[in-house]
Design a protein around this motif. Structure first.
Motif, PDB file in Angstrom:
ATOM      1  N   ASP A 516       0.848  -1.188   0.000  1.00 42.13           N
ATOM      2  CA  ASP A 516       0.000   0.000   0.000  1.00 42.13           C
ATOM      3  C   ASP A 516       0.889   1.245   0.000  1.00 42.13           C
ATOM      4  O   ASP A 516       1.521   1.569   1.012  1.00 42.13           O
ATOM      5  N   LEU A 517       0.920   1.940  -1.144  1.00 37.35           N
ATOM      6  CA  LEU A 517       1.702   3.174  -1.270  1.00 37.35           C
ATOM      7  C   LEU A 517       0.791   4.368  -1.542  1.00 37.35           C
ATOM      8  O   LEU A 517       1.211   5.342  -2.161  1.00 37.35           O
ATOM      9  N   ARG A 518      -0.415   4.322  -1.081  1.00 37.79           N
ATOM     10  CA  ARG A 518      -1.345   5.415  -1.322  1.00 37.79           C
ATOM     11  C   ARG A 518      -0.869   6.701  -0.648  1.00 37.79           C
ATOM     12  O   ARG A 518      -0.414   6.687   0.494  1.00 37.79           O
ATOM     13  N   LEU A 519      -0.953   7.792  -1.399  1.00 36.81           N
ATOM     14  CA  LEU A 519      -0.632   9.138  -0.913  1.00 36.81           C
ATOM     15  C   LEU A 519       0.815   9.276  -0.460  1.00 36.81           C
ATOM     16  O   LEU A 519       1.153  10.207   0.267  1.00 36.81           O
ATOM     17  N   VAL A 520       1.669   8.372  -0.898  1.00 39.60           N
ATOM     18  CA  VAL A 520       3.096   8.467  -0.574  1.00 39.60           C
ATOM     19  C   VAL A 520       3.759   9.475  -1.501  1.00 39.60           C
ATOM     20  O   VAL A 520       3.433   9.555  -2.688  1.00 39.60           O
ATOM     21  N   ARG A 521       4.706  10.234  -0.980  1.00 43.86           N
ATOM     22  CA  ARG A 521       5.488  11.178  -1.773  1.00 43.86           C
ATOM     23  C   ARG A 521       6.960  10.854  -1.566  1.00 43.86           C
ATOM     24  O   ARG A 521       7.424  10.766  -0.426  1.00 43.86           O
ATOM     25  N   ALA A 522       7.679  10.681  -2.686  1.00 45.58           N
ATOM     26  CA  ALA A 522       9.095  10.325  -2.609  1.00 45.58           C
ATOM     27  C   ALA A 522       9.876  11.075  -3.669  1.00 45.58           C
ATOM     28  O   ALA A 522       9.354  11.376  -4.757  1.00 45.58           O
ATOM     29  N   GLY A 523      11.136  11.368  -3.352  1.00 45.93           N
ATOM     30  CA  GLY A 523      11.982  12.039  -4.329  1.00 45.93           C
ATOM     31  C   GLY A 523      12.265  11.164  -5.524  1.00 45.93           C
ATOM     32  O   GLY A 523      12.285  11.624  -6.671  1.00 45.93           O
ATOM     33  N   SER A 524      12.507   9.889  -5.286  1.00 45.77           N
ATOM     34  CA  SER A 524      12.703   8.923  -6.364  1.00 45.77           C
ATOM     35  C   SER A 524      12.177   7.578  -5.896  1.00 45.77           C
ATOM     36  O   SER A 524      11.935   7.372  -4.701  1.00 45.77           O
ATOM     37  N   PHE A 525      12.031   6.665  -6.849  1.00 46.73           N
ATOM     38  CA  PHE A 525      11.408   5.377  -6.542  1.00 46.73           C
ATOM     39  C   PHE A 525      12.127   4.282  -7.298  1.00 46.73           C
ATOM     40  O   PHE A 525      12.461   4.435  -8.477  1.00 46.73           O
ATOM     41  N   GLY A 526      12.394   3.186  -6.599  1.00 42.41           N
ATOM     42  CA  GLY A 526      13.016   2.030  -7.231  1.00 42.41           C
ATOM     43  C   GLY A 526      12.276   0.758  -6.866  1.00 42.41           C
ATOM     44  O   GLY A 526      11.921   0.550  -5.703  1.00 42.41           O
ATOM     45  N   ASP A 527      12.020  -0.077  -7.865  1.00 44.35           N
ATOM     46  CA  ASP A 527      11.314  -1.323  -7.616  1.00 44.35           C
ATOM     47  C   ASP A 527      11.738  -2.355  -8.646  1.00 44.35           C
ATOM     48  O   ASP A 527      12.561  -2.092  -9.520  1.00 44.35           O
ATOM     49  N   SER A 528      11.177  -3.551  -8.523  1.00 39.77           N
ATOM     50  CA  SER A 528      11.413  -4.615  -9.490  1.00 39.77           C
ATOM     51  C   SER A 528      10.109  -5.376  -9.688  1.00 39.77           C
ATOM     52  O   SER A 528       9.132  -5.166  -8.961  1.00 39.77           O
ATOM     53  N   GLU A 529      10.104  -6.263 -10.653  1.00 35.66           N
ATOM     54  CA  GLU A 529       8.866  -6.975 -10.990  1.00 35.66           C
ATOM     55  C   GLU A 529       8.346  -7.804  -9.826  1.00 35.66           C
ATOM     56  O   GLU A 529       7.137  -7.912  -9.608  1.00 35.66           O
ATOM     57  N   ARG A 530       9.274  -8.383  -9.027  1.00 38.04           N
ATOM     58  CA  ARG A 530       8.823  -9.254  -7.936  1.00 38.04           C
ATOM     59  C   ARG A 530       8.357  -8.484  -6.697  1.00 38.04           C
ATOM     60  O   ARG A 530       7.978  -9.090  -5.695  1.00 38.04           O
TER      61      ARG A 530
END
Length: 726
Positions: A516-530
């Motif tokens: 759950d990342l609702r209403l989150v604010r971040a300077g940058s974002f990193g993720d992967s498919e899994r």
């Protein structure tokens, strides 16, 4: 006079040291009293009596004995009375007495009951000893309401109650004043059948108090309001009063260090409420046992230096530190706390100027079976729980609501919590580090709602069987979950959190529940498919950039299409991120995927109509985001129409001349196709030929396709379908 009395009388000479060996003979108490109150000029320098039997009551009340008197190996058949007397010194060594009355007596030198056996009460109320009070190896067997009564006793030098010293009955020393040391090494105090055993409230000691080497009390010790100028040392001591207060020292002041260590055992409550300690407070190596109750109570206490409960310390019951203040550090590395089903450590409102350490020391882990409460605490250094083990069968293992940490909060290494870790409302000036922690709880494994962290929050390599929850938090650097394993359902909740730096997921495996990342604010974002599980939420998630190692765009769009409900903001945010990075083609792909998802989300007849239009607008102009696709379609249709009409003209019956004089070879199939595909503009070539038979249907088809392309082109130019508010 008896022969023994005559012999003693002959030996007494002025200013002479008299040593009389009675050999077990009797001396009358009245005769002896007369010899002890001799006037000035007739007094010996010192009188020592060995192995005599004093018959009758030795009554020296209010008398003035101007020389030291020593009794060694003597028996008294009645209680000696020296109340209000003034004596140079009274020394009873290895004597047997039915008691001693010395209230308000004044001893200009010392008082000794060394090795004596007293079958009654020793009364020293208000007595004043200018030298030492020696009661080593003394055994007192008195009544339960008072075996040793010494209220208001004043000893100018040391008070010895050590070695085999033993009192059976109540020891009462309220308001006593000791000018030197109070030494009770090896002493035993007991009062069978009664609650109170050692009453020392208001005690004043100008130097140290030593209760060591087998010191033992069975029953309650009362040190309320005591004032000790030196140290209070309890090594290898035992305080026993199970289920009740073993030692009460409310409001006590110790100006140097206090030690309850080296196998010191307290069975019952150790009550140190409101105490002030001028040095270290040490519990290292001690055992404090009061199951289902308070084992150590340090509520509102003040420690000027460090408080340590390090390896070897075992507390069974509650350690209460509510409102306490420690001007150094609090170290409990390797200590064990147990209060199953209750609170193991209650440190609500605790203030520690330096570090608070509940961690590992010399491979010995901090362990707590029961709830640890640090709510409202203030830590001036680091909160170090590295390698600590916090366990509770149900509920919260570690509660630190609103804790304020001036340094780092370390719950990392082999940190283990069976039960929820609740840091809601905490403020951390450094970093909040859960790296390598193992968290077990069926609900929220970690709750960090509304935390304020000036630097990073790290959940790297965490294994959590419950949800990691950090809603409405404020983080000054980054939040990372690299190689973390989240098995809760849901797995991660960061709703409303703001991160100045980057938010990096990078889980070791796909979370078992939603993210759950609702209403989150971040300077940058990193993720992967899994990193993404089914039903994860991204509503209102805003980020400035995507990290280079993030999930590829096509996989991200596939996941959004298949596993995320349609939310316009999610696509618009992603498109904006690519556009800001100069990747306009990728941004366009996202916006087109948004239109696809929007039409899939529509239900009913209206939805079916939109999906029918979708089959035309998407491949032709990309919902208006790629209007130049129309050129590609014109080229393909022109080529196809040219071939079709080239073969159709081979049969003269397929085309008729609209005007006389036209030659058949003037017919250009490609020009004819283009003229059909441009419904608004006319090249006047199609007007020269009238299609017949099969050519008629082909011409109609290309005319319709031309109008379709024209409508799609107008739609693309006008952005009729690019409405962000949808």
């Amino acid at each position: 006079m008896t022969p023994a009395e005559l012999e003693l009388l002959e030996e007494i000479e002025p200013d002479k040291r008299v040593e009389f060996h009675g050999g077990g003979r009797e001396i009358g108490a009245e005769f002896l009293a007369r010899q002890l109150i001799r006037v000035m000029g007739e007094r010996p320098r010192k009188l020592s009596l060995f192995n005599v039997v004093v018959v009758g009551k030795l009554d020296l009340e209010a008398a003035d004995v101007g020389f030291p008197v020593e009794f060694e190996g003597c028996d008294f058949d009645d209680v000696p009375n020296v109340e209000q007397a003034a004596l140079a010194g009274l020394y009873l060594v290895d004597c047997r007495l039915p008691g001693l009355s010395a209230s308000q007596a004044r001893f200009r030198d010392g008082l000794a009951l060394h090795g004596c056996v007293v079958r009654g009460c020793v009364q020293l109320n208000g007595a004043h000893v200018a030298g030492q009070l020696d009661m080593e190896d003394c055994v007192i067997d008195g009544p339960p309401d008072g075996a040793l009564k010494a209220d208001g006793l004043r000893v100018e030098q040391d008070f010895y109650c050590s070695r085999k010293f033993q009192v059976t009955g109540l020891t009462h020393m309220i308001g006593a004043h000791i000018g030197g040391q109070f030494i009770c090494d090896g002493a035993t105090f007991r009062n069978p059948g009664e609650d109170r055993t050692l009453e020392l409230s208001g005690l004043v000691v100008q130097e140290h108090v030593f209760w060591r080497n087998g010191f033992s009390v069975q029953g309650d010790v009362n040190l309320n309001g005591a004032d000790i100028a030196g140290r209070l040392v309890c090594h290898r001591a035992r305080f026993t009063n199970p289920g009740r207060t073993a030692l009460s020292a409310i409001g006590m002041t110790v100006r140097q260090e206090v030690e309850f260590s080296e196998t010191c055992v307290v069975r019952g409550e150790l009550n140190l409420v409101g105490c002030k300690f001028g040095g270290w407070l040490k519990f290292t190596g001690g055992k404090f046992i009061n199951p289902c109750g308070v084992a150590i109570n340090l509520t509102r206490s003040v420690t000027s230096l460090n408080l340590v409960l390090r390896r070897g310390t075992a507390v069974r019951g509650e350690l209460r530190l509510a409102g306490a203040r420690i001007n150094g550090l609090l170290g409990a590395q390797g200590a064990h706390f147990e209060n199953e089903g209750g609170v193991a450590i209650n440190a609500t409102g605790l203030r520690v100027r330096n570090d608070l350490s509940l961690s590992v020391r010399d491979r010995k882990r901090f362990r707590a079976r029961g709830q640890v409460v640090l709510s409202g605490a203030h830590v001036g250094g680091n909160l170090d729980c590295t390698g600590g083990r916090f366990e509770i069968d149900e509920g919260d293992a570690l509660v630190a609501h609103g804790i304020n940490v001036a340094g780092d909060a370390k719950l990392c290494g082999s940190f283990f919590a069976r039960g929820k870790v609740d840091l809601a409302g905490a403020s951390v000036e450094g970093k909040l580090d859960f790296t390598g922690a193992r968290l077990e709880h069926n609900g929220d494994a970690v709750r960090c709602d509304r935390v304020r962290v000036k630097h990073a929050v790290k959940f790297d390599k965490v294994r959590a069987t419950g949800c990691v929850r950090m809603c409405d938090a404020r983080v000054g650097s980054e939040i990372t979950f690299l190689k973390a394993v989240l098995q809760g359902k849901p797995s991660l909740k960061l709703k409303g959190t703001q991160v100045v730096g980057s938010l990096r997921l990078g889980f070791a495996e796909r979370p078992s529940g939603s993210v759950d990342l609702r209403l989150v604010r971040a300077g940058s974002f990193g993720d992967s498919e899994r990193d993404w599980a089914h039903k994860s939420r991204l509503d209102g998630f805003v980020y400035g950039a995507l990290r280079e190692d993030s999930m590829e765009l096509d996989k991200r769009l596939t996941w959004l299409r298949d596993r995320h409900a349609y939310v316009p903001q999610v696509y618009l945010q992603l498109a904006s991120t690519y556009a800001n990075a100069g990747q306009h083609d990728e941004a366009t792909d996202v916006l087109m995927a948004k239109e696809d998802a929007r039409r899939r989300s529509l239900d009913g007849i209206f939805g079916r109509l939109h999906r029918m239009v979708w089959w035309v607008l998407n491949p032709t102009v990309g919902y208006g985001y790629r209007p130049l696709r129309i050129v590609w379609w014109l080229g393909v249709l022109t080529a196809a129409g040219g071939v079709i009409f080239h073969f159709l003209r081979q049969n003269p019956d397929n085309f008729a001349r609209a005007r006389p004089g036209l030659e058949a070879y003037w017919f250009d199939p490609w020009l004819y196709t283009i003229d059909l595909l441009l419904p608004i503009m006319s090249l006047n070539h199609s007007e020269l030929w009238v299609p017949l038979h099969g050519a008629r249907w082909a011409s109609l088809a290309f005319t319709v396709l031309g109008w379709v392309l024209a409508v799609c082109l107008v739609t693309g130019v006008g952005r009729l379908f690019k409405r962000d508010e949808r």
